[in-house]
Design a protein around this motif. Structure first.
Motif, PDB file in Angstrom:
ATOM      1  N   SER A   1     -15.634  -8.692  10.139  1.00 42.57           N
ATOM      2  CA  SER A   1     -14.641  -7.628  10.409  1.00 42.57           C
ATOM      3  C   SER A   1     -15.012  -6.857  11.665  1.00 42.57           C
ATOM      4  O   SER A   1     -14.130  -6.452  12.435  1.00 42.57           O
ATOM      5  CB  SER A   1     -14.561  -6.669   9.222  1.00 42.57           C
TER       6      SER A   1
ATOM      7  N   ASP B   1      -7.814 -10.665   8.762  1.00 38.30           N
ATOM      8  CA  ASP B   1      -9.099 -10.384   8.128  1.00 38.30           C
ATOM      9  C   ASP B   1      -8.992 -10.555   6.604  1.00 38.30           C
ATOM     10  O   ASP B   1      -8.515  -9.664   5.915  1.00 38.30           O
ATOM     11  CB  ASP B   1      -9.571  -8.972   8.475  1.00 38.30           C
ATOM     12  N   GLU B   2      -9.401 -11.692   6.111  1.00 35.89           N
ATOM     13  CA  GLU B   2      -9.324 -12.035   4.685  1.00 35.89           C
ATOM     14  C   GLU B   2      -7.933 -11.743   4.103  1.00 35.89           C
ATOM     15  O   GLU B   2      -7.800 -11.013   3.115  1.00 35.89           O
ATOM     16  CB  GLU B   2     -10.408 -11.299   3.892  1.00 35.89           C
TER      17      GLU B   2
HETATM   18 MG   LIG Z   1     -14.971  -8.012   6.334  1.00 34.86          MG
END
Ligand SMILES: [Mg+2]
Ligand SMILES: Nc1ncnc2c1ncn2[C@@H]1O[C@H](COP(=O)(O)OP(=O)(O)O)[C@@H](O)[C@H]1O
Length: 229
Positions: A54, A159-160
């Motif tokens: 991240s 991000d995910e």
């Molecule tokens: Mg992360």
């Protein structure tokens, strides 16, 4: 004469060049980290919790600045969060996608056509008037992606995006991004922990000890990570 359409002749869509970053120096999260993603590639980024995935995406957006090295995104980019409730701000689907165009000073007719085209691209044309709260998690993520498409983003940072989704919606979302990358020649950098998603990307990189330790075929990274689970 060089062919201007040849991918290798175009500048990278995403470039991370010898980047080091510490939230609290001297403990570096990223150390001499380099990564180049060519235009039109669907690249996945893996790594343990806390490995800096991240942080790397935030550096790419310009929200953070590296203490050493350089990052560059060639073109406009959109960002998709793990939790869509952190980024969808308007009451309805259509209004949320249109909200991203505020500030671009477009005529209303252009805003309308961009919104309907973007919703069609993520298979949500029929839900333009639906309240955001009435959507499933997967539909919300598709609204977030539609926002980027309406802004004509060339690069997607995700991000995910499937972390909160059930397995069916997870696969639906990853297939959608695969299609968008191919059909619209977008570039996507997608962070994940879920090895099954590797089946849908072009390339996979593993972040460890602050830099990329593996970079290549998704299938081989999948094998390595599955064996270590
Ligand atoms: Mg992360
Ligand atoms: N805002 C912050 N302030 C201080 N440290 C942070 C912050 N965000 C992340 N970190 C730290 O940086 C490291 C990498 O975090 P992160 O990039 O979120 O990893 P990942 O996304 O791979 O799980 C972790 O040790 C985390 O605690």
């Amino acid at each position: 004469m060089t062919d201007p359409t040849r991918v290798s002749d175009r500048p990278p869509a995403i470039q991370v060049d010898d980047v080091s970053f510490a939230w609290k120096p001297p403990a570096h999260v990223l150390e001499h980290c380099s990564l180049t993603v060519p235009p039109g590639e669907f690249c996945m980024l893996l790594g343990d919790n806390g490995s800096g995935k991240s942080t790397l995406l935030k550096l790419l957006t310009g929200l953070l600045a590296p203490q050493q090295g350089q990052v560059r995104i060639n073109g406009t980019f959109g960002y998709v969060f793990q939790n869509p409730d952190h980024q969808l701000v308007m009451p309805t689907v259509g209004a949320d996608v249109a909200f991203g165009l505020v500030g671009e000073n477009l005529p209303l007719s252009t805003v309308r056509s961009r919104v309907s085209e973007a919703l069609a691209a993520v298979n949500l044309a029929h839900l333009a008037r639906r309240p955001i709260y009435a959507l499933s998690g997967g539909q919300k993520q598709r609204v977030a992606i539609a926002g980027a498409i309406a802004r004509h983003c060339e690069v997607l940072l995700l991000d995910e995006p499937t972390a909160l989704l059930d397995p069916d919606s997870q696969i639906e979302l990853v297939k959608l991004v695969q299609t968008l990358v191919k059909e619209r020649h977008l570039t996507a950098l997608w962070v994940t922990h879920r090895l099954i998603e590797l089946d849908y990307c072009d390339r996979a990189v593993l972040l460890r000890s602050g830099h990329v330790v593996r970079d290549g075929e998704p299938a081989s990274l999948r094998q390595i990570l599955a064996a270590s689970e």
